[in-house]
Enzyme design. Sequence first.
Site, PDB file in Angstrom:
ATOM      1  N   PRO A 131       8.145  -6.403  11.057  1.00  0.00           N
ATOM      2  CA  PRO A 131       8.372  -5.350  11.909  1.00  0.00           C
ATOM      3  C   PRO A 131       8.132  -3.864  11.420  1.00  0.00           C
ATOM      4  CG  PRO A 131       9.883  -7.314  12.026  1.00  0.00           C
ATOM      5  CD  PRO A 131       9.299  -7.372  10.988  1.00  0.00           C
ATOM      6  N   GLU A 132       7.654  -3.200  12.090  1.00  0.00           N
ATOM      7  CA  GLU A 132       7.490  -1.836  11.624  1.00  0.00           C
ATOM      8  C   GLU A 132       8.374  -0.698  12.533  1.00  0.00           C
ATOM      9  OE1 GLU A 132       3.773  -0.062  10.141  1.00  0.00           O
ATOM     10  OE2 GLU A 132       3.021  -1.968  10.421  1.00  0.00           O
TER      11      GLU A 132
END
Length: 271
Positions: free
Chosen positions: A2-3
């Site tokens: 997840p960014e």
Amino acid sequence: MPELPEVETTRRGIAPHLAGRHITSVIVRQRRLRWAIPKALERELPGQPVTAVERRAKYLLIRTPAGTAILHLGMSGSLRLLPADTPAGPHDHVDLVLEDGRCLRLTDPRRFGALLWTRRDPARHRLLAGLGPEPLGPEFDGALLHARSRGRRTPVKAFIMDSHVVVGVGNIYANEALFRAGIHPARAAGRIGRTRCDRLAQAIREVLAEAIAQGGTSLRDFVGSDGRPGYFRQTLAVYGRGGQPCPRCGHALREIRIAQRSTVYCPRCQH
């Protein structure tokens, strides 16, 4: 992994359900994540009201009067708001049980995430103290990129992914921002002039803001906190499209590796 947009999407999804509510208990089923979950969290967090849910880089900060829980989703982590009596699966490692009968459940199959506890200002924590500015905050602009890049031979893509320069510009969004700015990802950061740094900073802001607005990227290991996947991947211009036509000029996009990460660019549009 997840960014930043996925983490911000998660924050926005859970914050209205946590803020102002008390955490009645903490259930730890698996302590051994990237770092061991401190026992102080189990002792000191129960009974505390959540005053805010914030984000710093890719870390979520659950603030209470007694201290702050620092949460990182790692490679495959996710959070769900569920009835507290929902049976736990094999990768459901932690529940923060709320006074309304629900829990915030941390699921992390690969166990590269983290859940830590600090009584001090979290900005002074070892994981946060050396971080660069937020890309959507007032401190980040082309002047900062230009100043920090002088004399740097590092490829510009690796440079903007360095969390000491600016936080949260992960691989996907670095590809996209460099394409928008018309900058070759392998160009030395120190060879990029001020005008192009301005353009790059603006592209980073735009790409991340659009991703947040659209709910994050639909990565295999991430689903939004409300159970819906993100949709930003549908509008990616270059990432994951090596060999396909450039959406701007039609030339075949090329794929190389920079700092062991997949890098896609247009040899005509990016210089």
